[in-house]
Design a protein around this motif. Structure first.
Motif, mmCIF file in Angstrom:
data_model
loop_
_atom_site.group_PDB
_atom_site.id
_atom_site.type_symbol
_atom_site.label_atom_id
_atom_site.label_comp_id
_atom_site.label_asym_id
_atom_site.label_seq_id
_atom_site.Cartn_x
_atom_site.Cartn_y
_atom_site.Cartn_z
ATOM 1 N N GLY A 140 38.753 11.579 -34.142
ATOM 2 C CA GLY A 140 37.952 12.709 -34.603
ATOM 3 C C GLY A 140 36.459 12.449 -34.533
ATOM 4 N N GLU A 141 35.706 13.328 -35.181
ATOM 5 C CA GLU A 141 34.248 13.247 -35.197
ATOM 6 C C GLU A 141 33.737 13.423 -36.622
ATOM 7 N N PRO A 142 32.553 12.911 -36.919
ATOM 8 C CA PRO A 142 31.950 13.167 -38.227
ATOM 9 C C PRO A 142 31.710 14.660 -38.446
ATOM 10 N N TYR A 143 31.645 15.028 -39.718
ATOM 11 C CA TYR A 143 31.352 16.408 -40.116
ATOM 12 C C TYR A 143 30.006 16.390 -40.827
ATOM 13 N N VAL A 144 28.987 16.987 -40.213
ATOM 14 C CA VAL A 144 27.610 16.849 -40.687
ATOM 15 C C VAL A 144 26.997 18.223 -40.945
ATOM 16 N N PHE A 145 26.219 18.316 -42.016
ATOM 17 C CA PHE A 145 25.537 19.564 -42.358
ATOM 18 C C PHE A 145 24.136 19.244 -42.868
ATOM 19 N N PRO A 146 23.208 20.198 -42.799
ATOM 20 C CA PRO A 146 21.842 19.970 -43.298
ATOM 21 C C PRO A 146 21.731 20.269 -44.783
ATOM 22 N N LYS A 147 20.783 19.608 -45.414
ATOM 23 C CA LYS A 147 20.417 19.878 -46.808
ATOM 24 C C LYS A 147 18.900 19.997 -46.842
ATOM 25 N N LEU A 148 18.367 20.898 -47.635
ATOM 26 C CA LEU A 148 16.928 21.135 -47.614
ATOM 27 C C LEU A 148 16.179 20.001 -48.318
ATOM 28 N N PRO A 149 15.061 19.551 -47.737
ATOM 29 C CA PRO A 149 14.261 18.514 -48.398
ATOM 30 C C PRO A 149 13.758 18.927 -49.779
ATOM 31 N N SER A 150 13.655 20.223 -50.046
ATOM 32 C CA SER A 150 13.197 20.681 -51.363
ATOM 33 C C SER A 150 14.192 20.345 -52.474
ATOM 34 N N ALA A 151 15.407 19.900 -52.103
ATOM 35 C CA ALA A 151 16.387 19.472 -53.105
ATOM 36 C C ALA A 151 16.103 18.064 -53.619
ATOM 37 N N ILE A 152 15.236 17.318 -52.930
ATOM 38 C CA ILE A 152 15.004 15.906 -53.258
ATOM 39 C C ILE A 152 14.180 15.772 -54.532
ATOM 40 N N THR A 153 14.570 14.796 -55.356
ATOM 41 C CA THR A 153 13.830 14.433 -56.559
ATOM 42 C C THR A 153 13.857 12.922 -56.693
ATOM 43 N N GLY A 154 13.158 12.396 -57.694
ATOM 44 C CA GLY A 154 13.063 10.955 -57.858
ATOM 45 C C GLY A 154 14.301 10.334 -58.477
ATOM 46 N N ALA A 155 14.386 9.011 -58.378
ATOM 47 C CA ALA A 155 15.573 8.274 -58.822
ATOM 48 C C ALA A 155 15.779 8.335 -60.330
ATOM 49 N N PHE A 156 14.725 8.649 -61.088
ATOM 50 C CA PHE A 156 14.842 8.676 -62.544
ATOM 51 C C PHE A 156 14.493 10.051 -63.114
ATOM 52 N N ASP A 157 14.416 11.044 -62.229
ATOM 53 C CA ASP A 157 14.120 12.405 -62.666
ATOM 54 C C ASP A 157 15.382 13.101 -63.157
ATOM 55 N N SER A 158 15.188 14.167 -63.900
ATOM 56 C CA SER A 158 16.325 14.953 -64.374
ATOM 57 C C SER A 158 16.914 15.785 -63.244
ATOM 58 N N VAL A 159 18.218 16.015 -63.331
ATOM 59 C CA VAL A 159 18.904 16.953 -62.439
ATOM 60 C C VAL A 159 19.066 18.260 -63.209
ATOM 61 N N VAL A 160 18.508 19.322 -62.647
ATOM 62 C CA VAL A 160 18.553 20.633 -63.299
ATOM 63 C C VAL A 160 19.811 21.369 -62.836
ATOM 64 N N LEU A 161 20.673 21.692 -63.775
ATOM 65 C CA LEU A 161 21.923 22.389 -63.448
ATOM 66 C C LEU A 161 21.665 23.889 -63.455
#
Length: 336
Positions: A140-161
């Protein structure tokens, strides 16, 4: 061999700066600029990590030579705990994610969701799923999709649900950061194009992945993957020359102190080199681009336990550091 990593930091209320990290201490690159010039550095005094990645082969040689000159204590060093830690590459121009790429993860999901031929269940369904994954790995082949860079945050930042999802889920992953432009790269040469590795958490809204209004549309990665803060990244970028084997790293995520994911990157169906070969056969990658290589078994879907306000995720990958992300409720909508 003296090792180091790279990151992006700021003092409280100050400008962001690139830093060389040695253990838990950070040396701002602008403070090392004069010495770097002696080794042929051509970056500006205030170069970012993304700037350094644009000519990574040359700049890595300068950084390694610079590291040899750094004493056990340096007058400009700052404990990382005294700084705001930003994504190490702030920000990548492109983010690509490989889905369903850990054998045990996909087998578990098959059993959890009861997906398979009619009448199969229990051990027979597991055997069917395992055989299917072995066939996919071989042919088979890998299954790849894009994610927007605006989703990125820091390693110790909060994740907003966000209020749009009832099933936000964690997906700890090994991230690859590119160090060269890459197009039609062969598997045999793929690792030569990697600048380094880092940690990412590909947070996902499980209940928003599949479109229900028109099922033929299939998956909806925009609404399920790219909410702001849905990709903690970092804390640092570890150069590839200091990672002996990216396919032999322990990857662990704890939720409120309970271990949920604990696996080796050896369980990938398609290794890092194969993913880069596949991706660059179809698109252009640039220096600084990020490839998230898939998440191992132990997502919230497996436990039927999803992220809630007040949860704390603590994540680590062997040799790459750790993340600590609190989950908070949705932001109050701003008036028009």
């Amino acid at each position: 061999m003296k090792t180091f990593s790279l990151g992006t930091f700021s003092h409280e209320g100050g400008d962001r700066f690139a830093g060389m990290c040695i253990g838990d201490r950070v040396l701002p690159l602008h403070a090392l600029y004069t010495v770097a010039l002696e080794y042929g550095a051509e970056w500006s005094a205030n170069a970012s990590v993304l700037d350094l990645l644009q000519d990574w082969d040359r700049n890595l040689m300068v950084l390694r030579a610079l590291r040899e000159r750094i004493p056990a204590q340096h007058t400009c060093e700052v404990p990382m705990s005294n700084l705001r830690v930003h994504p190490p590459v702030d920000l990548p121009r492109q983010v690509l994610c490989t889905g369903a790429n850990y054998r045990k993860h996909v087998v578990d999901l098959t059993l959890d969701m009861g997906v398979g031929p009619p009448g199969l269940e229990g051990p027979a369904l597991r055997k069917w799923a395992e055989d299917m994954m072995d066939e996919r790995k071989a042919n088979g082949e890998p299954y790849v999709f894009p994610k927007l860079p605006s989703a990125i945050t820091g390693a110790f930042d909060s994740v907003v649900l966000p209020a749009t999802t009832l099933k936000p889920d964690w997906e700890l992953e090994l991230a690859v950061i590119m160090g060269r432009p890459a197009r039609n790269v062969t598997r045999e040469r793929a690792l030569d194009y990697i600048a380094g590795y880092a940690i990412v958490n590909d947070v996902s809204a499980r209940d928003l992945i599949a479109r229900t209004d028109y099922k033929m549309l299939g998956t909806d990665w925009l609404r399920s993957k790219s909410a702001p803060s849905f990709m903690p990244f970092g804390p640092v970028l570890v150069p590839a020359c200091f990672v002996p084997d990216a396919q032999d790293l322990r990857i662990t995520l704890k939720l409120n102190g309970q271990t949920m994911q604990d696996e080796s990157t050896a369980d990938m169906l398609f290794d890092v080199a194969r993913q880069i070969e596949y991706i660059t056969a179809h698109v252009q990658l640039w220096p600084g681009d990020l490839v998230a290589t898939g998440s191992p078994a132990g997502n919230g879907t497996h436990y039927n336990r999803f992220l809630r306000e007040g949860d704390l995720m603590e994540s680590s990958i062997e040799g790459l550091g750790s993340q600590r992300n609190a989950c908070v409720g949705p932001l109050t909508p701003q008036p028009a």
